[in-house]
Design an enzyme around this catalytic site. Structure first.
Site, short mmCIF file in Angstrom:
data_model
loop_
_atom_site.label_atom_id
_atom_site.label_comp_id
_atom_site.label_asym_id
_atom_site.label_seq_id
_atom_site.Cartn_x
_atom_site.Cartn_y
_atom_site.Cartn_z
N GLU A 136 -25.91 29.26 0.82
CA GLU A 136 -25.65 28.03 0.85
C GLU A 136 -24.00 27.77 0.81
O GLU A 136 -23.44 28.33 0.30
CB GLU A 136 -26.23 27.45 -0.56
CG GLU A 136 -26.08 26.02 -0.91
CD GLU A 136 -26.55 25.77 -2.29
OE1 GLU A 136 -27.88 26.06 -2.52
OE2 GLU A 136 -26.25 24.41 -2.64
N GLU A 141 -19.53 17.71 -2.53
CA GLU A 141 -20.48 17.82 -3.85
C GLU A 141 -19.65 17.45 -5.27
O GLU A 141 -18.60 17.89 -5.48
CB GLU A 141 -21.18 18.98 -3.90
CG GLU A 141 -22.08 19.07 -4.86
CD GLU A 141 -22.75 20.32 -5.12
OE1 GLU A 141 -22.22 21.28 -4.81
OE2 GLU A 141 -24.03 20.43 -5.53
#
Ligand SMILES: *[C@@H]1O[C@H](CO)[C@@H](O)[C@H](O)[C@H]1NC(C)=O
Ligand SMILES: *[C@@H]1O[C@H](CO)[C@@H](O)[C@H](O)[C@H]1NC(C)=O
Ligand SMILES: *[C@@H]1O[C@H](CO)[C@@H](O)[C@H](O)[C@H]1NC(C)=O
Ligand SMILES: *[C@@H]1O[C@H](CO)[C@@H](O)[C@H](O)[C@H]1NC(C)=O
Ligand SMILES: *[C@@H]1O[C@H](CO)[C@@H](O)[C@H](O)[C@H]1NC(C)=O
Length: 340
Positions: A136, A141
Site C-alpha cells: 500500500e 493522507e
C-alpha cells in the site's frame, strides 16, 4: 556469487528503462475518471463513521459529479453530505480504479482536498490485493487538523526504509511492516512534512497542486509541487522526473526489492471519519474540545464538512517502454529469466 550472465539480466533492463521517457498509459480526466473508477460500497475496512454511496446515489444527491466554477473547470468532484445529521455514519465516497498497475509514474493534479477538519481522514493512495502482501502506498493522507502531509507505505515483513537517500521530508517510522516490532500496530513507514502547502487548508488556499509518485523496481519517490511551481514538463505531458524536479519529498528505498512487496495496485480516493486513525487520536487532538467523541462530532456538526471535498483535475499514469521485467526468484534464491 551471481554469474556474469545473471548480472546482465539484472542490470540491462534497468539501464534501458532509465533512458526511456515516460509515456501516457492512462488518463483519468473529467468523465473518463468515472468510466475508470468503481464506487466502493462495503463497510469501511478502517472502521470509520461513514456510509459509502454507490455511483447513482452519489450523483443524485450531488455528492459526486463534475465541477465547474470560475476557478475549477471539469474537475472530478467527490464530496460528502454536509446538510444532514448522520447518526448512522456520514455519507461519503470511496472510489477505486478498475485497472491495477505495476510500476509507473502517477501524476495527480488536485485543486482541492478535504482535510484540516476535525474527524476527517481523507486519502489518495494505491493498494493491492491480499493486504498487506501486495503493498500500500499512501500518497496524500492525514487526519483531523493536520497541516502537513504524511507519506506512508504498508507491507509485510522485510521492508525497512533507509534514511540516506536525498529527500526533504522527515523519516518518522522506518519499518513498513504492519506488524513491525517497536512501532504502533499498522503504523507502517512514514515520511512526513510540515509544509502547510501539502495538506488541508494550506493546500486549498493555494489552489492545491500536483502529487507525482514514481514507482520503479528500486524505489518509490514522491514529489509535491504547489500550484505555482508545477514543472513545465508535467504541464506539457512529457514528465521527466530526473531533469528538473529536484529532490522528492519522500524516497522509500533500502535493502529490499520493491517488486517483491508492491504489485497490482489500484488507485483509491476516499474520505472517511474517525475510525482507526482519526478516531484513535481524537482525544489527544485539538478537536477534543469540540465534541465528547469523534463520532458525535461527525453526527452533529454537519456544517463543518462544507469544505470537505476533493476536486481532482486529472490523474495520469505514465509508463516506460521496456520497463524492467519482473524477476522471479526460486525458493533457493536463484534468479530465473524475466517473464515473457
Ligand atoms: C525524451 O524526451 C526528450 C524531450 O522531449 C527528447 O529530447 C528525447 O529524445 C526523448 N528520449 C527518448 C529516448 O525518446
Ligand atoms: C449524473 O447524472 C446526470 C443526470 O443523469 C448525468 O448527466 C451525469 O453525467 C452524471 N454524472 C456522473 C458523474 O455520472
Ligand atoms: C544507504 O543505506 C542502504 C541500506 O540501509 C545501504 O545499502 C546503502 O549502501 C546506503 N547508501 C549510502 C550511499 O550510504
Ligand atoms: C515539524 O515541526 C516540529 C516543530 O518545529 C518538529 O519538531 C518536527 O520535527 C517537524 N516535522 C517535520 C516532519 O519536519
Ligand atoms: C461543533 O458543534 C459544537 C456543539 O454545537 C460547537 O460548539 C462547535 O463549535 C462546532 N464546531 C464546528 C467546527 O462546527
Amino acid at each position: 556469487m551471481l554469474s556474469l550472465f545473471t548480472m546482465a539480466l539484472l542490470v540491462s533492463p534497468l539501464i534501458s528503462s532509465t533512458l526511456a521517457n515516460y509515456t501516457l498509459s492512462q488518463d483519468y480526466t473529467g468523465r473518463a475518471f468515472y468510466d475508470g473508477f468503481d464506487f466502493f460500497t462495503d463497510a469501511d475496512p478502517t472502521n470509520g463513521h461513514v456510509k459509502y454511496l454507490d455511483k447513482e446515489n452519489a450523483n443524485n444527491s450531488g455528492i459526486a459529479g463534475l465541477m465547474s466554477s470560475s476557478t475549477i473547470n471539469n474537475a472530478v468532484y467527490l464530496g460528502m453530505d454536509a446538510v444532514n445529521e448522520a447518526p448512522e455514519g456520514r455519507r461519503s465516497i470511496r472510489v477505486q480504479s478498475q485497472k491495477a498497475f505495476n510500476r509507473g509514474l502517477f501524476i495527480a493534479d488536485i485543486a482541492h482536498m478535504p482535510g484540516g477538519i476535525c474527524s476527517t481522514w481523507p486519502a489518495f493512495w494505491l493498494v493491492g490485493p491480499n493486504w498487506p502482501a501486495s503493498g500500500e502506498i499512501d500518497i496524500l493522507e492525514g487526519v483531523n487538523e493536520q497541516t502537513g502531509n504524511s507519506f506512508t507505505l504498508h507491507t509485510g515483513p522485510g521492508v525497512v526504509v533507509s534514511n540516506n537517500a536525498s529527500f526533504t521530508g522527515q523519516l518518522v517510522t522506518p519499518n513498513c511492516d504492519v506488524n513491525a516490532p517497536g512501532q504502533d500496530k499498522n503504523a507502517g513507514c512514514t515520511i512526513s512534512t510540515n509544509d502547510t502547502a501539502t495538506y488541508g487548508k494550506g493546500f486549498n488556499e493555494n489552489g492545491g497542486g500536483v502529487y507525482a509518485t514514481e514507482w520503479t523496481s528500486s524505489a518509490i519517490n514522491i514529489w509535491f509541487f504547489p500550484r505555482n511551481a508545477i514543472p513545465a514538463d508535467i504541464v506539457q505531458g512529457n514528465p521527466r522526473p530526473c531533469e528538473s524536479w529536484g529532490p522528492p519529498r519522500a524516497v522509500f528505498s533500502g535493502d529490499f526489492k520493491v517488486d517483491d512487496h508492491f504489485k497490482d495496485l489500484n488507485i483509491v480516493f476516499d474520505t472517511t471519519f474517525c475510525g482507526d486513525w482519526a478516531g484513535k487520536v481524537w482525544a489527544q487532538s485539538s478537536c477534543a474540545s469540540q465534541a465528547p467523541t469523534c463520532e458525535e462530532f461527525v453526527t452533529k456538526n454537519k456544517s463543518a464538512f462544507r469544505e470537505a471535498y476533493w476536486a481532482v483535475n486529472s490523474v495520469k499514469v505514465f509508463e516506460k517502454m521496456g520497463d524492467a521485467p519482473k524477476l522471479r526468484t526460486r525458493s533457493g534464491g536463484a534468479v530465473l529469466p524475466p517473464l515473457p
